[in-house]
Every structure is written in C-alpha cells, then in structure tokens.
Design a protein around this motif. Structure first.
Motif, PDB file in Angstrom:
ATOM      1  N   GLY A 250      16.507   3.328  12.542  1.00 19.72           N
ATOM      2  CA  GLY A 250      15.736   2.406  13.502  1.00 19.72           C
ATOM      3  C   GLY A 250      14.629   1.644  12.558  1.00 19.72           C
ATOM      4  O   GLY A 250      14.058   0.900  13.428  1.00 19.72           O
ATOM      5  N   LEU A 251      14.609   1.953  11.531  1.00 17.98           N
ATOM      6  CA  LEU A 251      13.205   1.398  10.800  1.00 17.98           C
ATOM      7  C   LEU A 251      13.482  -0.408  10.856  1.00 17.98           C
ATOM      8  O   LEU A 251      14.608  -0.691  10.528  1.00 17.98           O
ATOM      9  N   LYS A 252      12.467  -1.004  11.048  1.00 19.68           N
ATOM     10  CA  LYS A 252      12.533  -2.242  11.074  1.00 19.68           C
ATOM     11  C   LYS A 252      11.835  -2.923   9.863  1.00 19.68           C
ATOM     12  O   LYS A 252      12.190  -4.162   9.448  1.00 19.68           O
ATOM     13  N   GLU A 253      10.793  -2.214   9.265  1.00 18.37           N
ATOM     14  CA  GLU A 253       9.994  -2.779   8.177  1.00 18.37           C
ATOM     15  C   GLU A 253       9.457  -1.729   6.925  1.00 18.37           C
ATOM     16  O   GLU A 253       9.535  -0.593   7.813  1.00 18.37           O
ATOM     17  N   GLY A 254       9.299  -1.920   6.113  1.00 14.68           N
ATOM     18  CA  GLY A 254       8.423  -1.011   5.012  1.00 14.68           C
ATOM     19  C   GLY A 254       9.608  -0.506   4.024  1.00 14.68           C
ATOM     20  O   GLY A 254      10.725  -0.453   4.349  1.00 14.68           O
ATOM     21  N   THR A 255       8.901   0.465   3.250  1.00 12.70           N
ATOM     22  CA  THR A 255       9.880   0.918   2.144  1.00 12.70           C
ATOM     23  C   THR A 255       9.696   2.326   2.407  1.00 12.70           C
ATOM     24  O   THR A 255       8.531   3.061   2.548  1.00 12.70           O
TER      25      THR A 255
ATOM     26  N   ILE B  86       6.824   9.511   8.974  1.00 15.97           N
ATOM     27  CA  ILE B  86       7.298   8.257   8.527  1.00 15.97           C
ATOM     28  C   ILE B  86       7.270   6.932   9.766  1.00 15.97           C
ATOM     29  O   ILE B  86       7.135   6.046   9.330  1.00 15.97           O
ATOM     30  N   PHE B  87       7.341   7.374  10.867  1.00 16.76           N
ATOM     31  CA  PHE B  87       7.436   6.656  11.888  1.00 16.76           C
ATOM     32  C   PHE B  87       5.949   5.870  11.773  1.00 16.76           C
ATOM     33  O   PHE B  87       5.993   4.493  12.133  1.00 16.76           O
ATOM     34  N   GLN B  88       5.083   6.606  11.929  1.00 19.73           N
ATOM     35  CA  GLN B  88       3.447   6.366  12.142  1.00 19.73           C
ATOM     36  C   GLN B  88       3.396   5.331  10.554  1.00 19.73           C
ATOM     37  O   GLN B  88       2.614   4.350  10.782  1.00 19.73           O
TER      38      GLN B  88
ATOM     39  N   SER C 213       2.807   0.618  11.572  1.00 19.12           N
ATOM     40  CA  SER C 213       1.519   0.272  11.572  1.00 19.12           C
ATOM     41  C   SER C 213       1.140  -1.065  11.464  1.00 19.12           C
ATOM     42  O   SER C 213      -0.234  -1.626  11.757  1.00 19.12           O
ATOM     43  N   GLY C 214       1.844  -2.233  11.411  1.00 17.33           N
ATOM     44  CA  GLY C 214       1.716  -3.356  11.374  1.00 17.33           C
ATOM     45  C   GLY C 214       1.375  -4.188  10.164  1.00 17.33           C
ATOM     46  O   GLY C 214       1.432  -5.026   9.794  1.00 17.33           O
TER      47      GLY C 214
ATOM     48  N   PRO D 136       0.968  -1.184  -0.045  1.00 22.17           N
ATOM     49  CA  PRO D 136       0.215   0.133   0.096  1.00 22.17           C
ATOM     50  C   PRO D 136       0.662   1.195   0.118  1.00 22.17           C
ATOM     51  O   PRO D 136       1.778   1.232   0.624  1.00 22.17           O
ATOM     52  N   VAL D 137       0.575   2.339  -0.818  1.00 24.66           N
ATOM     53  CA  VAL D 137       1.444   3.473  -1.043  1.00 24.66           C
ATOM     54  C   VAL D 137       0.810   4.567  -0.440  1.00 24.66           C
ATOM     55  O   VAL D 137      -0.482   4.781  -0.583  1.00 24.66           O
TER      56      VAL D 137
END
Length: 190
Positions: A119-124, A74-76, A80-81, A30-31
């Motif tokens: 610190g990002l763990k997932e997502g692009t 960006i954090f939000q 989000s799961g 999802p973008v």
C-alpha cells in the motif's frame, strides 16, 4: 512521488549493511535508520556490533530503535509528507525479537507488514536480511522456526522488491537483473 522497495540479502559479514547504507546515501532523500536490535548491556560483543553500525551512519541520518513495531515505523516514515529513505537493518534480528509469538500471531504480523508495503505510495524502504537457509537444518525447533520464518519473509519481500541484491564476499549482485521471480508460495505452517 514514487515508492521503492529494495531488498539486500546475504550471509553474515558479507557487506550487506554497507551496501544498503550506500544505496540509502545515494537515494538523495532524508534517511531514517530503523534499527531492529535490542540493546543488551550484559553482552559487550553485541554492543560492539551495534557500535560499528552506528559509527558508519552519516550524521544527517536519524535513527529509530524498532525491535518489534516495524510496520508502524515504516508507515510513519513513508506518510510524513516528506518521503524519506528508510533503512531497516536487520530483518533477522526483527524475526528473532518476535520468535516467541505463536504461528497465527506471527503470520498476522507478517501479513500486516506485507500489506502495508503493497500500500505504500511514496518513499524508499531498504531492507537488510540475513540468509540463514544455506547451511544444515537446525537440530532444535526454535532454530528451525527462525530459519523458516526468515526465509519465508525474505522470499515474500523478494517478490515485491526491485531491485533485490545478494551481497556475498564483498560483492553486490543485482538478482533482479539476472533472475526471475518465482510464483507466490503459501505461508509456512508448522
């Protein structure tokens, strides 16, 4: 899940936003389009630019207007799961929106953004950034501050992004495939 930071940079009207949009579409996620511009109803030319960007977005994409609070958005969007693809367009506009901040405040904002990306763990997250330092040195202090802040931000992002694309003349070049990352530099001081 995997994190991915992508940087798309280039001069005005080069096709960098379109390239970033294509990458976002191809992500299969999802973008969320994070628009950094501020609407100005008294500037029809600026509104026309914004409208052209809006028309290109797919109907399934959501848009958030984030002229200042980019790190929080960006954090939000990445916690989000349901990891999304965030498209930030553009960093030059974001820097311009924060241009009146003094240097210590700006450095704190920039450091917070960079720390959150590390610190990002997932997502692009796909960033679109203008290249402003290829011309003459601006003759006025605010112009030099803008150019230096944006240049520093793009360099710092380029060190952690993979891939980094340069879009010019309607062509995207993967700098990560043909170039080498320079060692870190100190944040610019005035």
């Amino acid at each position: 899940m995997v994190k991915r930071i992508i940087l798309v940079t280039g001069p005005a009207r080069s096709g960098k936003s379109e390239w970033a949009e294509l990458l976002a579409e191809q992500s299969g996620k999802p973008v969320i389009y994070l628009a950094t511009s501020r609407l100005d109803p008294d500037d029809p030319e600026w509104q026309g630019r914004i409208d052209r960007h809006r028309i290109r977005r797919l109907p399934s994409w959501s848009t958030q207007e984030v002229p200042v609070a980019l790190t929080a958005a960006i954090f939000q969007g990445t916690t989000s799961g349901n990891p999304a693809c965030l498209l930030v367009d553009s960093l030059g506009t974001w820097v311009a929106n924060l241009l009146e901040e003094d240097d210590p405040t700006w450095r704190a904002i920039l450091d917070e953004l960079m720390e959150s990306l590390r610190g990002l763990k997932e997502g692009t997250v796909i960033f679109v950034a203008e290249e402003t330092g290829w011309g003459v040195v601006p003759a006025y202090p605010m112009g030099r501050t803008f150019r230096d802040r944006l240049g520093d931000l793009v360099r710092r992002l380029g060190a952690i992004a993979d891939p980094v694309y340069l879009v010019t003349g309607g062509h995207a070049v993967n700098l990560s495939a043909i170039g080498s990352v320079l060692p870190p530099t100190q944040t610019l001081e005035n």
